[in-house]
Design an enzyme around this catalytic site. Structure first.
Site, PDB file in Angstrom:
ATOM      1  N   ASP A 115      37.035  36.562  38.410  1.00  0.00           N
ATOM      2  CA  ASP A 115      37.550  35.347  39.047  1.00  0.00           C
ATOM      3  C   ASP A 115      36.860  35.146  40.388  1.00  0.00           C
ATOM      4  OD1 ASP A 115      39.979  33.317  39.084  1.00  0.00           O
ATOM      5  OD2 ASP A 115      39.803  34.143  41.104  1.00  0.00           O
ATOM      6  N   TYR A 139      34.867  31.329  48.005  1.00  0.00           N
ATOM      7  CA  TYR A 139      34.789  32.763  48.321  1.00  0.00           C
ATOM      8  C   TYR A 139      33.406  33.162  48.847  1.00  0.00           C
ATOM      9  CZ  TYR A 139      39.042  33.021  45.395  1.00  0.00           C
ATOM     10  OH  TYR A 139      40.285  32.831  44.842  1.00  0.00           O
ATOM     11  N   LYS A 188      35.968  27.910  40.818  1.00  0.00           N
ATOM     12  CA  LYS A 188      36.897  26.851  41.247  1.00  0.00           C
ATOM     13  C   LYS A 188      36.183  25.873  42.164  1.00  0.00           C
ATOM     14  CE  LYS A 188      40.294  30.599  41.568  1.00  0.00           C
ATOM     15  NZ  LYS A 188      39.546  31.736  42.097  1.00  0.00           N
ATOM     16  N   HIS A 247      40.783  24.170  42.757  1.00  0.00           N
ATOM     17  CA  HIS A 247      41.351  25.258  43.557  1.00  0.00           C
ATOM     18  C   HIS A 247      42.737  24.895  44.106  1.00  0.00           C
ATOM     19  CE1 HIS A 247      39.724  28.968  45.857  1.00  0.00           C
ATOM     20  NE2 HIS A 247      41.020  29.046  45.776  1.00  0.00           N
TER      21      HIS A 247
HETATM   22  N1  LIG Z   1      43.652  30.275  43.407  1.00  0.00           N
HETATM   23  C1  LIG Z   1      43.966  30.663  44.621  1.00  0.00           C
HETATM   24  O1  LIG Z   1      44.322  29.861  45.513  1.00  0.00           O
HETATM   25  C2  LIG Z   1      43.869  32.111  44.957  1.00  0.00           C
HETATM   26  C3  LIG Z   1      44.397  32.588  46.172  1.00  0.00           C
HETATM   27  C4  LIG Z   1      44.297  33.964  46.444  1.00  0.00           C
HETATM   28  C5  LIG Z   1      43.704  34.799  45.506  1.00  0.00           C
HETATM   29  N2  LIG Z   1      43.162  34.310  44.334  1.00  0.00           N
HETATM   30  C6  LIG Z   1      42.520  35.179  43.327  1.00  0.00           C
HETATM   31  O2  LIG Z   1      43.448  36.200  42.972  1.00  0.00           O
HETATM   32  C7  LIG Z   1      42.846  37.477  43.220  1.00  0.00           C
HETATM   33  C8  LIG Z   1      43.906  38.483  43.593  1.00  0.00           C
HETATM   34  O3  LIG Z   1      44.624  38.075  44.729  1.00  0.00           O
HETATM   35  P1  LIG Z   1      44.456  38.784  46.162  1.00  0.00           P
HETATM   36  O4  LIG Z   1      43.094  39.366  46.239  1.00  0.00           O
HETATM   37  O5  LIG Z   1      44.856  37.795  47.185  1.00  0.00           O
HETATM   38  O6  LIG Z   1      45.580  39.870  46.168  1.00  0.00           O
HETATM   39  P2  LIG Z   1      45.996  41.158  45.273  1.00  0.00           P
HETATM   40  O7  LIG Z   1      45.076  41.388  44.157  1.00  0.00           O
HETATM   41  O8  LIG Z   1      47.442  40.984  44.979  1.00  0.00           O
HETATM   42  O9  LIG Z   1      45.919  42.309  46.340  1.00  0.00           O
HETATM   43  C9  LIG Z   1      44.716  42.768  46.864  1.00  0.00           C
HETATM   44  C10 LIG Z   1      45.074  43.829  47.885  1.00  0.00           C
HETATM   45  O10 LIG Z   1      45.727  44.908  47.232  1.00  0.00           O
HETATM   46  C11 LIG Z   1      45.027  46.126  47.499  1.00  0.00           C
HETATM   47  N3  LIG Z   1      45.051  46.886  46.243  1.00  0.00           N
HETATM   48  C12 LIG Z   1      44.367  46.605  45.116  1.00  0.00           C
HETATM   49  N4  LIG Z   1      44.625  47.519  44.149  1.00  0.00           N
HETATM   50  C13 LIG Z   1      45.496  48.394  44.703  1.00  0.00           C
HETATM   51  C14 LIG Z   1      46.121  49.558  44.205  1.00  0.00           C
HETATM   52  N5  LIG Z   1      45.897  49.987  42.970  1.00  0.00           N
HETATM   53  N6  LIG Z   1      46.968  50.232  45.032  1.00  0.00           N
HETATM   54  C15 LIG Z   1      47.196  49.796  46.287  1.00  0.00           C
HETATM   55  N7  LIG Z   1      46.637  48.700  46.816  1.00  0.00           N
HETATM   56  C16 LIG Z   1      45.770  48.001  46.037  1.00  0.00           C
HETATM   57  C17 LIG Z   1      43.641  45.701  47.921  1.00  0.00           C
HETATM   58  O11 LIG Z   1      43.096  46.593  48.860  1.00  0.00           O
HETATM   59  P3  LIG Z   1      41.625  47.275  48.625  1.00  0.00           P
HETATM   60  O12 LIG Z   1      40.651  46.174  48.326  1.00  0.00           O
HETATM   61  O13 LIG Z   1      41.381  47.989  49.906  1.00  0.00           O
HETATM   62  O14 LIG Z   1      41.831  48.217  47.455  1.00  0.00           O
HETATM   63  C18 LIG Z   1      43.897  44.352  48.611  1.00  0.00           C
HETATM   64  O15 LIG Z   1      44.324  44.566  49.949  1.00  0.00           O
HETATM   65  C19 LIG Z   1      41.862  37.165  44.336  1.00  0.00           C
HETATM   66  O16 LIG Z   1      40.939  38.195  44.545  1.00  0.00           O
HETATM   67  C20 LIG Z   1      41.276  35.874  43.853  1.00  0.00           C
HETATM   68  O17 LIG Z   1      40.331  36.103  42.812  1.00  0.00           O
HETATM   69  C21 LIG Z   1      43.262  32.966  44.066  1.00  0.00           C
END
Ligand SMILES: NC(=O)c1ccc[n+]([C@@H]2O[C@H](COP(=O)([O-])OP(=O)(O)OC[C@H]3O[C@@H](n4cnc5c(N)ncnc54)[C@H](OP(=O)(O)O)[C@@H]3O)[C@@H](O)[C@H]2O)c1
Length: 278
Positions: A47, A52, A77, A110
């Protein structure tokens, strides 16, 4: 329990993995490394987004993986400053160029950006690109049911996917049910609720992790899958990228799911799409 390892069929017949690798806040160089790791470990959905700033790195990783293009599901997106039919088309062409691919598997708007009022035209541009084979599936992100209704009434097509903020603190139960009724797949962003820093330490999550010999993150990812969502956790660390995919060898009980549902606060961590002005 293993049916959740099978991909989901979207409302247009396209087949999408239920779990993918998220790349928000992973820059071009780092994304090349982490996406290569994710693909090596078995992820088949990546994704990304023009916002990004990492599509070049993602594309390089896909090319370097040697995995045939049709075995990797690529989502990108269109950003808020490229709404409208012509601008969205140009944004898509630029994303394809940065990624070094001929088509996207899923292209999302997005944010609905309702103040601009152009999301229907933007969606029509994605539908046109789908006709031409540049996009396999047309979806959206951060859309409220009212935005989805308008898209459907003006284009005749329901988006295949709505990628929304969703985690146990903001579990979107009503929106998930509404999506299911209309054949739209819910994809959870921010699935680990890490913007709060506390979800993984919550008692129902920790208790289920102890009961199954899994990590709190694996329990939360499993909760998403068992609640019917596709999920795209992000980590920059190889061991966590691996951990986040190892979620198909256990099953949460009904009681565990309900206890995790009980963490719902009704408060978003991110922006409210209804008032999103960018
Ligand atoms: N459409 C939208 O508006 C939108 C908005 C936000 C995000 N997204 C998409 O959704 C994806 C996921 O969301 P997100 O990146 O915001 O948040 P997330 O995946 O919920 O959380 C990422 C965080 O969790 C930590 N983490 C990951 N695996 C872990 C584990 N096994 N144990 C403990 N901590 C862990 C990571 O740290 P480390 O990297 O240090 O491991 C990072 O700080 C994004 O990367 C993006 O592709 C889309």
């Amino acid at each position: 329990m293993n049916e959740l390892s099978a991909p989901i069929r979207l409302n247009d017949g396209v087949v999408m993995p239920r779990i993918g690798y998220g790349t928000y806040k992973v820059g071009d160089d780092e994304s090349q490394r982490t996406v290569e790791t994710a693909l090596e470990l078995g992820y088949r959905l990546v994704d990304t987004a023009e916002m990004y700033g990492n599509e070049v790195g993602v594309g390089r990783a896909v090319a370097a993986s040697g995995i045939p293009r049709d075995e990797v599901f690529l989502t990108s997106k269109v950003w808020n400053d490229h709404h409208g039919r012509d601008a969205a088309r140009r944004a898509l062409e630029q994303s394809l160029e940065r990624l070094g691919v001929d088509y996207l598997d899923l292209y999302l708007i997005h944010w609905p950006s309702p103040k601009q009022g152009l999301y229907t035209e933007t969606f029509q541009a994605i539908l046109d690109a789908k006709e031409e084979g540049l996009v396999r599936s047309a979806g959206v992100s951060n859309f409220l049911p009212e935005h989805l209704e308008r898209v459907r009434s003006e284009t005749g097509v329901w988006p295949s996917v709505n990628q929304i903020e969703l985690h146990p603190y903001f579990n979107q139960a009503d929106v998930r049910a509404w999506h299911a009724e209309h054949g739209i797949v819910t994809e959870s962003w921010g699935p680990l609720g890490q913007r709060t820093g506390s979800l993984l330490a919550e008692e129902p999550v920790a208790a289920a992790a102890a009961a199954h010999g899994k990590s709190p993150a694996q329990v939360v990812i499993r909760w998403h899958l068992q609640r019917g969502c596709a999920v795209i956790p992000k980590s920059a660390r190889a061991e966590r990228i691996a951990e986040n995919l190892e979620v198909f060898d256990f099953e949460l009980t009904g009681e565990e799911l309900t206890a995790i549902d009980g963490l719902h606060t009704g408060r978003r961590q991110g922006i409210d799409p209804g008032g999103h002005e960018r």
